[in-house]
Design an enzyme around this catalytic site. Structure first.
Site, PDB file in Angstrom:
ATOM      1  CG  HIS A   1      -0.736   3.837   4.581  1.00 50.60           C
ATOM      2  ND1 HIS A   1      -1.990   3.421   4.982  1.00 50.60           N
ATOM      3  CD2 HIS A   1      -0.169   2.778   3.950  1.00 50.60           C
ATOM      4  CE1 HIS A   1      -2.179   2.172   4.614  1.00 50.60           C
ATOM      5  NE2 HIS A   1      -1.086   1.756   3.982  1.00 50.60           N
TER       6      HIS A   1
ATOM      7  CB  SER B   1      -0.938   0.012   1.212  1.00 52.19           C
ATOM      8  OG  SER B   1      -0.205  -0.148   2.414  1.00 52.19           O
TER       9      SER B   1
ATOM     10  CG  ASP C   1      -3.721   5.610   6.944  1.00 49.79           C
ATOM     11  OD1 ASP C   1      -2.523   5.353   7.170  1.00 49.79           O
ATOM     12  OD2 ASP C   1      -4.336   5.078   5.993  1.00 49.79           O
TER      13      ASP C   1
END
Length: 372
Positions: free
Chosen positions: A338, A38, A335
Site C-alpha cells: 500500500h 484495501s 507497507d
C-alpha cells in the site's frame, strides 16, 4: 524539447492544484459512496470475524500518522485515498465503514455516504477469501448499497435525487491480478480471458449501481502492481524484472486491463442515460512519479522499499515488530502493498483536479459539477 515542455506543464499543473485544492468550504456533493479493496477500506474488515489478521489494519504501526495515532483499519500510516478525495470534496474524511454502523443508523447515514470497501476483495467473488479467510466481495458491497438505497427511497421522497448527485468512488481489481500472477502457472491459462471476466464483472456492478440511482462514477484503475515491494521481491525470485525493476508479469496484466476498463466505461456511458464517469490512469500516474520523484509539494526519495516492513524491499509485512522508517513523507510505499499517506495524497489531488493527463474524460471536480 517536447519532454521538457511536458515536464514544465506538469509542474505548472501541480502549482495550480496547490493553489486551488485546499478542500471545499461546503461539500461539493451530498454524499460519497466508496467501494473496492484495501486502498480505500477504512475499517470494514475489522468487523469481519473470520477475516485474518493479515487482511486487517487494526494494530500498530498502522495509523501512526492518523489523528491520535490510532490504527483504524486503514492500510496506511494515516489517511488513505478515500479519505483524501473526500477531504477535497469538503468532508472531514471518508464516510464510515458500513459494518461499523448499527442497523438503526443506516438510513440516516446514507444521506452523507458510506464506505463499503473491504481489504483483499476483488472483482471476482472468490478473490480474497483464500488469503484473508473472509472479506466483503464486490457483489456483497454493491448488494448492501442497493438494498439500503431501496429502503431509503421508500422512506424519503428526495432520496433518488440525492443518490443521482452523489459520487460513487470505486478502486477494485488489483487483488484479482495479484492472485492470478501469484498462482502457479497452469497449462493453457489465458490471461485475456481472465481480464475479460474481470471487465464483465465490473460492468455488472456498475449497472447494478446505476439501477439503484447512481449516475456519477469515479473509477481508479489498477496501477503498476508489480512495483509494490512484495512484487519487486517476487520479480527478483522469478527473474521476471521489467524496466522499473518490478514484476513484469503483473505490470503486463495491469497494462492490458486499463484500456479494457476505459472502453467498457465509454460504452456504458453511451448505453446508460445520464451516466457520467471519471477514470484514473493509475499506470501513467505512477510512471510519472518514477520519472519525476520530486515536485513542488512532494519529494519521494524511496520508491521501491516499504516504510514499515523488514527484509528485502521491506516486503516482510508491517506488523507489531517490523522496523518503521522515520520519514514517511519521502516513501512511496507504506507497507508491502500500500502507498503512504503522502503518496495517496498526491493521487487524490490528481484525481480531483487533473487537466486530462492522468484522468479521463473529466476529473472528479468536473464530474461532481456535471448534471446527472
Amino acid at each position: 524539447m517536447a519532454s521538457r515542455v511536458g515536464a514544465f506543464a506538469l509542474v505548472a499543473l501541480w502549482l495550480l492544484l496547490e493553489l486551488t485544492l485546499h478542500g471545499a468550504a461546503e461539500p461539493l456533493v451530498p454524499a460519497v459512496f466508496v467501494f473496492g479493496d484495501s486502498t480505500v477500506d477504512v475499517g470494514n474488515n475489522n468487523y469481519i470475524e473470520k477475516c485474518k489478521i493479515d487482511c486487517r489494519a487494526d494494530y500498530p504501526h498502522f495509523g501512526v500518522d492518523y489523528p491520535d495515532q490510532a490504527p483504524t483499519g486503514r492500510f496506511s500510516n494515516g489517511y488513505n485515498l478515500a479519505d483524501q478525495l473526500a477531504q477535497l470534496l469538503g468532508f472531514a474524511e471518508s464516510p464510515a465503514p458500513f459494518l461499523s454502523l448499527p442497523n438503526a443508523s443506516l438510513v440516516p447515514q446514507v444521506s452523507t455516504g458510506i464506505n463499503f470497501a473491504s481489504g483483499g476483495s476483488g472483482l471476482l467473488d472468490d478473490t480474497g477469501n483464500g488469503h484473508c479467510g473472509e472479506v466483503l466481495s464486490m457483489t456483497e458491497q454493491v448488494g448492501n448499497f442497493t438494498n439500503l438505497a431501496r429502503l431509503w427511497k421508500s422512506e424519503n421522497q428526495t432520496a433518488a435525487d440525492l443518490v443521482s448527485k452523489s459520487l460513487f468512488f470505486i478502486s477494485a481489481g488489483s487483488n484479482d491480478l495479484f492472485e492470478y500472477t501469484d498462482a502457479p502457472p497452469v497449462p493453457n491459462r489465458n490471461g485475456t480471458e481472465f481480464l475479460q471476466r474481470l471487465v464483465a464483472s465490473y460492468t455488472a456492478y456498475l449497472k447494478d449501481l446505476y439501477g439503484a440511482g447512481a449516475k456519477k462514477f469515479s473509477v481508479v484503475s489498477p496501477s503498476l502492481l508489480g512495483c509494490c515491494p512484495s512484487q519487486r521481491l517476487v520479480a527478483q525470485d522469478r527473474k521476471d524484472v521489467d524496466k522499473y525493476g518490478c514484476f513484469g508479469s503483473a505490470n503486463n496484466l495491469s497494462n492490458q486491463l486499463y484500456p479494457m476498463i476505459a472502453s467498457m466505461l465509454h460504452d456504458l456511458s453511451l448505453e446508460l442515460p445520464g451516466m457520467n464517469y471519471s477514470l484514473v490512469d493509475s499506470i501513467r500516474m505512477v510512471e510519472w512519479v518514477f520519472h519525476s520523484p520530486s515536485a513542488p509539494s512532494y519529494n519521494f526519495t524511496v520508491l521501491d522499499t516499504a516504510c514499515c516492513g523488514d527484509g528485502r524491499f521491506g516486503a516482510g509485512g508491517c506488523n507489531f515488530s517490523a522496523p518503521l522508517c522515520q520519514n514517511r513523507a519521502n516513501h512511496l510505499f507504506w507497507d508491502d502493498y500500500h502507498p503512504t499517506d503522502a503518496a495517496s495524497g498526491v493521487a487524490a489531488k490528481m484525481i480531483f483536479g487533473d487537466a486530462g493527463i492522468f484522468v479521463h474524460p473529466i476529473n472528479v471536480q468536473q464530474l461532481v459539477a456535471s448534471r446527472p
